[in-house]
Scaffold this motif. Sequence first.
Motif, PDB file in Angstrom:
ATOM      1  N   VAL A  74       0.753  -1.217  -0.124  1.00 41.13           N
ATOM      2  CA  VAL A  74      -0.071   0.156  -0.005  1.00 41.13           C
ATOM      3  C   VAL A  74       0.747   1.407   0.002  1.00 41.13           C
ATOM      4  CG1 VAL A  74      -1.753   1.410   1.338  1.00 41.13           C
ATOM      5  CG2 VAL A  74      -1.765  -1.089   1.176  1.00 41.13           C
ATOM      6  N   ASP A  75       0.750   2.080  -1.098  1.00 39.75           N
ATOM      7  CA  ASP A  75       1.319   3.364  -1.142  1.00 39.75           C
ATOM      8  C   ASP A  75       0.417   4.395  -0.619  1.00 39.75           C
ATOM      9  OD1 ASP A  75       2.477   5.940  -1.656  1.00 39.75           O
ATOM     10  OD2 ASP A  75       3.408   5.056  -3.647  1.00 39.75           O
ATOM     11  N   ARG A  76       0.348   5.002   0.463  1.00 45.25           N
ATOM     12  CA  ARG A  76      -0.585   5.856   1.267  1.00 45.25           C
ATOM     13  C   ARG A  76      -0.592   7.178   0.590  1.00 45.25           C
ATOM     14  NH1 ARG A  76      -3.324   2.632   4.475  1.00 45.25           N
ATOM     15  NH2 ARG A  76      -2.142   0.834   5.458  1.00 45.25           N
ATOM     16  N   ILE A  77       0.553   7.754  -0.022  1.00 42.95           N
ATOM     17  CA  ILE A  77       0.722   9.001  -0.290  1.00 42.95           C
ATOM     18  C   ILE A  77       1.251   8.884  -1.951  1.00 42.95           C
ATOM     19  CG2 ILE A  77       1.536  11.296  -0.103  1.00 42.95           C
ATOM     20  CD1 ILE A  77       2.286  10.544   2.693  1.00 42.95           C
ATOM     21  N   PRO A  78       0.492   8.458  -2.806  1.00 45.29           N
ATOM     22  CA  PRO A  78       0.952   8.337  -4.211  1.00 45.29           C
ATOM     23  C   PRO A  78       1.099   9.496  -4.663  1.00 45.29           C
ATOM     24  CG  PRO A  78      -1.453   7.554  -4.116  1.00 45.29           C
ATOM     25  CD  PRO A  78      -1.005   7.767  -2.729  1.00 45.29           C
ATOM     26  N   LEU A  79       1.780   9.701  -5.796  1.00 45.31           N
ATOM     27  CA  LEU A  79       2.005  10.666  -6.545  1.00 45.31           C
ATOM     28  C   LEU A  79       1.435  10.736  -7.890  1.00 45.31           C
ATOM     29  CD1 LEU A  79       6.000  11.236  -6.382  1.00 45.31           C
ATOM     30  CD2 LEU A  79       4.159  12.229  -4.902  1.00 45.31           C
ATOM     31  N   THR A  80       0.856  11.835  -8.266  1.00 44.36           N
ATOM     32  CA  THR A  80       0.293  11.930  -9.679  1.00 44.36           C
ATOM     33  C   THR A  80       0.968  12.571 -10.739  1.00 44.36           C
ATOM     34  OG1 THR A  80      -1.049  13.858  -9.059  1.00 44.36           O
ATOM     35  CG2 THR A  80      -2.003  11.540  -8.858  1.00 44.36           C
ATOM     36  N   ARG A  81       2.145  12.969 -10.560  1.00 38.82           N
ATOM     37  CA  ARG A  81       3.409  13.474 -11.245  1.00 38.82           C
ATOM     38  C   ARG A  81       4.444  12.826 -11.156  1.00 38.82           C
ATOM     39  NH1 ARG A  81       1.983  19.906  -9.404  1.00 38.82           N
ATOM     40  NH2 ARG A  81      -0.158  19.877  -9.875  1.00 38.82           N
ATOM     41  N   SER A  82       5.226  12.615 -12.303  1.00 32.85           N
ATOM     42  CA  SER A  82       6.287  11.964 -12.345  1.00 32.85           C
ATOM     43  C   SER A  82       7.524  12.935 -11.940  1.00 32.85           C
ATOM     44  CB  SER A  82       6.736  11.261 -13.730  1.00 32.85           C
ATOM     45  OG  SER A  82       8.068  10.675 -13.454  1.00 32.85           O
ATOM     46  N   LEU A  83       8.423  12.326 -10.949  1.00 31.34           N
ATOM     47  CA  LEU A  83       9.664  13.015 -10.552  1.00 31.34           C
ATOM     48  C   LEU A  83      10.922  12.345 -10.883  1.00 31.34           C
ATOM     49  CD1 LEU A  83       8.419  14.028  -6.751  1.00 31.34           C
ATOM     50  CD2 LEU A  83       8.329  15.434  -8.843  1.00 31.34           C
ATOM     51  N   ALA A  84      10.575  11.292 -11.788  1.00 32.24           N
ATOM     52  CA  ALA A  84      11.615  10.419 -12.224  1.00 32.24           C
ATOM     53  C   ALA A  84      12.213  10.889 -13.600  1.00 32.24           C
ATOM     54  CB  ALA A  84      11.219   8.961 -12.481  1.00 32.24           C
TER      55      ALA A  84
END
Length: 288
Positions: free
Chosen positions: A243-253
């Motif tokens: 479980v990822d509780r703070i998923p990102l919606t923009r890529s930082l990779a």
Amino acid sequence: TESTLIRGNDISSMRDGIYLSYARETLVDDNRIHDLRYGLHAMFGSDLMIFDNEVARNASGLVLMNTADLEAARNRIIGNRSDATGYGILLKDTAGIRLVENVIARGQVGIRVEGVDRALARADVLANRIAGNAVGVQLFPSARLVFSRNTFDGNLVQVDTPGAAAANGSDWIKTGMGNEWSTYTGYDLDGDGIGDIAHTEGSSAQRLLTASPELRVLRTSLAYALLARAERWWDVGRSQRIVDRIPLTRSLAPGLAPSPRTTTDAVAFGALGLALVGALAAAARSSR
């Protein structure tokens, strides 16, 4: 060996591109390592830095075993697709790990981990793009790492956790940020780049694909979609989930490098465009 620099080489068509045994304070920088068994194979060393290399089309990319205090950053690890050992990065019995801003794409398994424990030493996987692999990350029960700011993009199975302990052994948040997932079905109503609901990966349907690779062709079928949706409602707790509780919606990779075919196609279309412009200009002149 100690205090060694390996830089600016083009290595291909042999067994292991770079083999390090009991090496200390080694920098492997700006090499092109391709069409081999293992791109880089390191055992029983320490203080290893692997920066800005292209590691492509090998049976395995970086094979790092029994090694301490290593950092791999800004490498492009592409197309390591051996059926048996097609790992982008293999970590086995290592301590003091940092994987940062790598592109790990189009392999069998992007990152496979055994014998790494964040409770004993640093074990950070940060801002990597893990894309287009059969399995993005494979974590065995002895794997306990921290994942943050990574982009999991279009892997057939994003995370595989063979064994009950693996699902809960790793942390998917660091400094208040989780990871970006192409399979995220939530939303970001305030547009702050963070999903408003948690993201879950791992199911019996996904495990079926990793246990039976010949069934991977069914991943995009209607039957698989129905099975996955049914399992979401009637799972009885047998699936090992992360479980990822703070998923990102923009890529930082970092972005995924274009394939040679894409580059060739772009050149071809560009040439065609120039030819059309020339033909139109000639037609315009002749009509005057």
